[in-house]
Design a protein around this motif. Structure first.
Motif, PDB file in Angstrom:
ATOM      1  N   ASP A 211       0.822  -1.217   0.000  1.00  0.00           N
ATOM      2  CA  ASP A 211       0.000   0.000   0.000  1.00  0.00           C
ATOM      3  C   ASP A 211       0.853   1.262   0.000  1.00  0.00           C
ATOM      4  N   ALA A 215       1.410   3.995  -2.961  1.00  0.00           N
ATOM      5  CA  ALA A 215       1.015   5.390  -2.739  1.00  0.00           C
ATOM      6  C   ALA A 215       2.170   6.333  -3.028  1.00  0.00           C
ATOM      7  N   ALA A 323      -2.160  -1.401 -10.226  1.00  0.00           N
ATOM      8  CA  ALA A 323      -2.319  -0.576  -9.024  1.00  0.00           C
ATOM      9  C   ALA A 323      -1.742   0.817  -9.212  1.00  0.00           C
ATOM     10  N   ASP A 378      -8.414   4.449 -11.482  1.00  0.00           N
ATOM     11  CA  ASP A 378      -8.045   4.432 -10.068  1.00  0.00           C
ATOM     12  C   ASP A 378      -8.962   3.525  -9.249  1.00  0.00           C
ATOM     13  N   SER A 379     -10.218   3.439  -9.641  1.00  0.00           N
ATOM     14  CA  SER A 379     -11.185   2.636  -8.879  1.00  0.00           C
ATOM     15  C   SER A 379     -10.833   1.151  -8.885  1.00  0.00           C
ATOM     16  N   ALA A 381      -7.713   0.003  -8.681  1.00  0.00           N
ATOM     17  CA  ALA A 381      -6.416  -0.224  -8.046  1.00  0.00           C
ATOM     18  C   ALA A 381      -6.513  -0.801  -6.641  1.00  0.00           C
ATOM     19  N   THR A 382      -7.533  -0.424  -5.876  1.00  0.00           N
ATOM     20  CA  THR A 382      -7.561  -0.793  -4.458  1.00  0.00           C
ATOM     21  C   THR A 382      -7.631  -2.302  -4.232  1.00  0.00           C
ATOM     22  N   ARG A 383      -8.235  -3.041  -5.139  1.00  0.00           N
ATOM     23  CA  ARG A 383      -8.368  -4.482  -4.917  1.00  0.00           C
ATOM     24  C   ARG A 383      -7.046  -5.228  -5.042  1.00  0.00           C
ATOM     25  N   LEU A 385      -4.228  -4.142  -3.507  1.00  0.00           N
ATOM     26  CA  LEU A 385      -3.370  -3.753  -2.391  1.00  0.00           C
ATOM     27  C   LEU A 385      -3.220  -4.875  -1.363  1.00  0.00           C
ATOM     28  N   SER A 387      -3.153  -4.743   1.825  1.00  0.00           N
ATOM     29  CA  SER A 387      -4.062  -4.636   2.971  1.00  0.00           C
ATOM     30  C   SER A 387      -5.328  -5.452   2.749  1.00  0.00           C
ATOM     31  N   ALA A 388      -5.819  -5.469   1.521  1.00  0.00           N
ATOM     32  CA  ALA A 388      -7.017  -6.247   1.216  1.00  0.00           C
ATOM     33  C   ALA A 388      -6.714  -7.739   1.211  1.00  0.00           C
TER      34      ALA A 388
END
Length: 404
Positions: A211, A215, A323, A378-379, A381-383, A385, A387-388
């Motif tokens: 993450d 970032a 990501a 961007d939407s 990218a979070t999956r 990471l 952390s998930a």
């Protein structure tokens, strides 16, 4: 929990599995768990374990197995058992062994779990069948040798082995028999393990990307360019098809800047082929770089080129690229399906001509468009990471400990 991760190669050596393990360790520690990583000591010249990592690493006695001293082997047996036991005696009790190797690391981890009387979670990262066939015509003999080595080190399999499994798959099935849970980093590899009789139940636990590192890389401004920038990252070996990529660049005649990041046994041949084909004005070999620099290169590129076919069990670099908003030119359609983003190019088949055609298509579109328009949303990218992904693995650990 105190999780002991045992793997085939030191996690500071070059490779996607090593990156994934480093990310997992940090994410688990943020959740309050303790992680110890045992692997062969790294012999790379000038390497020194960072002070903050010394307590988390157990460097097992090893010897280098590649000319560049990037990779090593620890022979599983009483000497490695004693070295591991001495190091663990100075640490809190281990609750679970997470084997993230398929060769000596797997055997060392299983011997350790037996001594500690704790359960095993085995993540199978390595496509042993495809990888072995890519480097030797004597693959069946190699598979028989692996099974004999496993039996010498571990004895008879301690659990059910599907008799339909053959070759490399039979070797992996005999390893899987000892594990309380078997996982794979992608849907396509989990299906292959089930199909070939390695295990009837294989959980999908994809590797994530860091993450904070993502970032930080996303904060960097992309450089100015007069033509598209493509990047390739990986180990320079036959199964990665890096030489085929060089040939495809020459055949395609693309007007683009291409940078290769990584090293390996084929590095001299790669450099020689670039020169022989007159590509030095377009193709640069950056060599091995730190992880942050690799992410920066991915972020800055217009596209990543992924060239291996059927070898990767996940293929982490396209996930990292996604990501960071960078699309990928995929040679492996199964990896493209696992990444599952809208902006991508997929090569039609494994030929150099097909790769050259897709390079022409991608660079043509990148040249014609505002580069900012051909990015991964961007939407999405979070999956990817870590952390998930860590929450999923903790659930596997907890289930195994409760069941045990």
């Amino acid at each position: 929990m105190h999780i002991l991760i045992v793997t085939d190669q030191h996690v500071d050596s070059l490779g996607g599995v090593q990156v994934a393990i480093r990310m997992q360790r940090r994410a688990l520690e943020r959740l309050g768990h303790r992680v110890t990583v045992a692997a062969p000591a790294l012999h790379r010249r000038g390497y020194d374990t960072a002070a903050q990592d010394r307590d988390a690493y157990i460097d097992l006695p090893s010897r280098p197995i590649t000319r560049d001293r990037e990779y090593g082997i620890t022979w599983p047996g009483r000497r490695s058992d004693r070295a591991l036991a001495r190091a663990l005696a100075e640490r809190p009790p281990v609750d679970l062994v997470h084997v993230q190797g398929d060769f000596w690391g797997a055997m060392i981890g299983m011997r350790a779990a037996r001594g500690l009387r704790v359960p095993i979670v085995h993540t199978m990262h390595n496509h042993v069948d495809e990888g072995t066939r890519a480097v030797t015509p004597l693959a069946p003999l190699a598979f028989a040798g692996l099974r004999a080595w496993r039996r010498l080190v571990l004895g008879s399999p301690r659990g059910y082995v599907d008799r339909s499994s053959r070759g490399a798959w039979r070797y992996l099935a005999e390893l899987a028999a000892e594990a309380a849970a078997v996982t794979a980093p992608s849907q396509h590899f989990a299906e292959a393990l089930r199909r070939h009789g390695v295990s009837s139940s294989v959980l999908v636990t994809p590797n994530g990307v860091d993450d904070e590192a993502i970032a930080a890389a996303r904060e960097r401004a992309r450089s100015e360019r007069r033509r598209p920038q493509l990047v390739w990252l990986g180990r320079m070996s036959h199964e990665k098809r890096v030489l085929e990529f060089i040939e495809a660049i020459a055949v395609s005649g693309i007007d683009a800047d291409v940078t290769l990041h990584g090293a390996g046994l084929l590095l001299p041949r790669v450099e020689g082929r670039i020169a022989a084909l007159g590509l030095t004005d377009r193709v640069t070999v950056a060599g091995p770089v730190p992880y942050a620099a690799a992410l920066a290169a991915l972020r800055d590129a217009d596209a990543l080129v992924q060239t291996s076919i059927g070898f990767e069990t996940q293929g982490l670099t396209p996930f990292e690229a996604a990501a960071l908003g960078t699309p990928t030119i995929f040679s492996d359609a199964e990896i493209a399906d696992d990444v599952d983003v809208a902006q991508k190019w997929v090569v039609a088949d494994g030929s150099v001509v097909a790769l050259a055609h897709t390079l022409q298509q991608a660079t043509g579109e990148l040249s014609a468009a505002d580069a900012g328009r051909l990015r991964v949303e961007d939407s999405a990218a979070t999956r990817f990471l870590q952390s998930a992904r860590t929450a999923e693995m903790v659930s596997v650990y907890e289930h195994v400990l409760v069941a045990g």
